[in-house]
Design an enzyme around this catalytic site. Structure first.
Site, mmCIF file in Angstrom:
data_model
loop_
_atom_site.group_PDB
_atom_site.id
_atom_site.type_symbol
_atom_site.label_atom_id
_atom_site.label_comp_id
_atom_site.label_asym_id
_atom_site.label_seq_id
_atom_site.Cartn_x
_atom_site.Cartn_y
_atom_site.Cartn_z
ATOM 1 N N SER A 35 0.825 -1.217 0.000
ATOM 2 C CA SER A 35 0.000 0.000 0.000
ATOM 3 C C SER A 35 0.857 1.264 0.000
ATOM 4 C CB SER A 35 -0.950 -0.009 1.197
ATOM 5 O OG SER A 35 -0.223 -0.132 2.406
ATOM 6 N N ASP A 86 10.779 0.112 -2.032
ATOM 7 C CA ASP A 86 9.792 -0.843 -1.519
ATOM 8 C C ASP A 86 9.479 -0.547 -0.055
ATOM 9 O OD1 ASP A 86 8.061 -2.979 -1.403
ATOM 10 O OD2 ASP A 86 9.548 -4.516 -1.853
ATOM 11 N N GLY A 87 8.370 -1.065 0.409
ATOM 12 C CA GLY A 87 7.981 -0.956 1.814
ATOM 13 C C GLY A 87 8.550 -2.111 2.620
ATOM 14 N N LYS A 99 9.779 -8.724 5.284
ATOM 15 C CA LYS A 99 8.898 -8.355 4.191
ATOM 16 C C LYS A 99 8.056 -9.560 3.794
ATOM 17 C CE LYS A 99 10.373 -6.069 0.760
ATOM 18 N NZ LYS A 99 9.041 -5.434 0.809
ATOM 19 N N GLY A 101 4.444 -9.352 3.757
ATOM 20 C CA GLY A 101 3.054 -9.259 4.210
ATOM 21 C C GLY A 101 2.085 -9.301 3.022
ATOM 22 N N GLY A 102 2.525 -8.765 1.915
ATOM 23 C CA GLY A 102 1.691 -8.780 0.708
ATOM 24 C C GLY A 102 1.937 -9.997 -0.163
ATOM 25 N N GLU A 108 10.314 -9.576 -4.877
ATOM 26 C CA GLU A 108 10.908 -8.362 -4.288
ATOM 27 C C GLU A 108 12.406 -8.567 -4.065
ATOM 28 O OE1 GLU A 108 6.997 -6.681 -1.910
ATOM 29 O OE2 GLU A 108 8.376 -7.969 -0.842
ATOM 30 N N LYS A 126 6.524 0.676 11.666
ATOM 31 C CA LYS A 126 7.287 -0.477 11.180
ATOM 32 C C LYS A 126 8.694 -0.555 11.781
ATOM 33 C CE LYS A 126 4.040 -1.325 8.029
ATOM 34 N NZ LYS A 126 4.264 -1.286 6.609
HETATM 35 C C1 5RP Z 1 4.795 -7.057 0.231
HETATM 36 C C2 5RP Z 1 5.685 -6.375 1.199
HETATM 37 C C3 5RP Z 1 5.320 -4.984 1.589
HETATM 38 O O1 5RP Z 1 6.384 -4.146 1.324
HETATM 39 C C4 5RP Z 1 4.999 -4.948 3.043
HETATM 40 O O2 5RP Z 1 3.991 -5.899 3.320
HETATM 41 C C5 5RP Z 1 4.532 -3.557 3.484
HETATM 42 O O3 5RP Z 1 3.306 -3.264 2.908
HETATM 43 P P1 5RP Z 1 2.499 -1.926 3.190
HETATM 44 O O4 5RP Z 1 3.230 -0.827 2.510
HETATM 45 O O5 5RP Z 1 1.139 -2.214 2.590
HETATM 46 O O6 5RP Z 1 2.410 -1.738 4.683
HETATM 47 O O7 5RP Z 1 6.670 -6.881 1.644
HETATM 48 O O8 5RP Z 1 5.194 -8.382 -0.005
#
Ligand code: 5RP
Length: 227
Positions: A35, A86-87, A99, A101-102, A108, A126
């Site tokens: 996100s 990236d997040g 990493k 969560g998505g 990645e 985070k």
């Molecule tokens: C996806 C990831 C994302 O970077 C991680 O989940 C953070 O997501 P968000 O920006 O929605 O908090 O690793 O695989």
């Protein structure tokens, strides 16, 4: 008081400000998933004419990039990239991350490996002292799911299958709680050696190079110390 969504927007804006000087007609940017990255893509779209395109870490980000008019290149056609943005689900002060969560962790890690610098964009929730509260995502070959789960239990974890979820690579995810990640790089190497593990969500052997952490007082930049 900013909400978490607003802080994600601040982190995305800080990422855009960071990448702008790198944009030229030859630039290909590595783009992560999530996100926070969605917000970054939306901001990046305003500059789509200033750079060549992106390498994407997921089908989700590919759709968003293309929808924003940004060309997406096959990673096999790219020899090098300056930046990957990236997040993360957790980030420590040494710029190790959890990493996935998505569910996009494998791509990645691959796309990030082609870039010279990993720019991590997060809101301050985070940032942790020690990794491990967030259940660690581990992508597994479906055939090996139970064998990998047994190995993870031996490491002290409690794996749970992410129900109804298939990764972009046709694999499954075990979300593992209860792990001690005091030595994240060693732990990552150990998990990488378990047969059937496609990728684990510890990003420590090669963590972030720069983190932009959005908090109530503004965006803090943390840079990796050169060893
Ligand atoms: C996806 C990831 C994302 O970077 C991680 O989940 C953070 O997501 P968000 O920006 O929605 O908090 O690793 O695989």
């Amino acid at each position: 008081m900013f909400t978490q969504d607003q802080l994600k927007q601040h982190a995305a804006q800080a990422a855009l400000d960071y990448v702008l000087p790198y944009l030229n007609p030859d630039t290909i940017l590595g783009v992560g998933t999530g996100s926070t990255v969605d917000r970054f893509i939306d901001l990046l779209a305003l500059h789509r004419e200033s750079f060549r395109g992106a390498a994407s870490s997921s089908e989700r980000s590919t759709r968003r990039l293309q929808g924003a008019g940004i060309e997406v290149f096959d990673l096999n056609a790219i020899q090098s990239m300056a930046l990957y943005v990236d997040g993360a689900d957790e980030l420590d002060q040494d710029l190790n991350m959890i990493k996935g969560g998505g569910g996009a962790l494998t791509r990645e890690k691959i796309v990030a490996s082609v870039a010279e610098r990993f720019v991590c964009i997060v809101d301050e929730s985070k940032l942790v002292e020690r990794l491990g509260l967030f259940p660690l995502p581990v992508e597994v070959i479906p055939l090996a799911r139970e064998a990998v789960a047994r190995a993870l239990r031996q490491f002290g974890g409690q794996p749970v299958l992410r129900a109804g979820f298939t990764t972009d690579n046709g694999c499954q995810i075990l979300d593992v709680s209860g792990l001690h990640l005091d030595q994240p790089a060693q732990f990552e190497a150990m998990l990488n050696s378990v047969p059937g593990v496609v990728c684990c969500g510890v990003f420590a052997i090669s963590g972030a190079d720069i983190a932009l952490v959005a908090g109530q007082g503004g965006v803090q930049m943390i840079e990796r110390m050169l060893s």
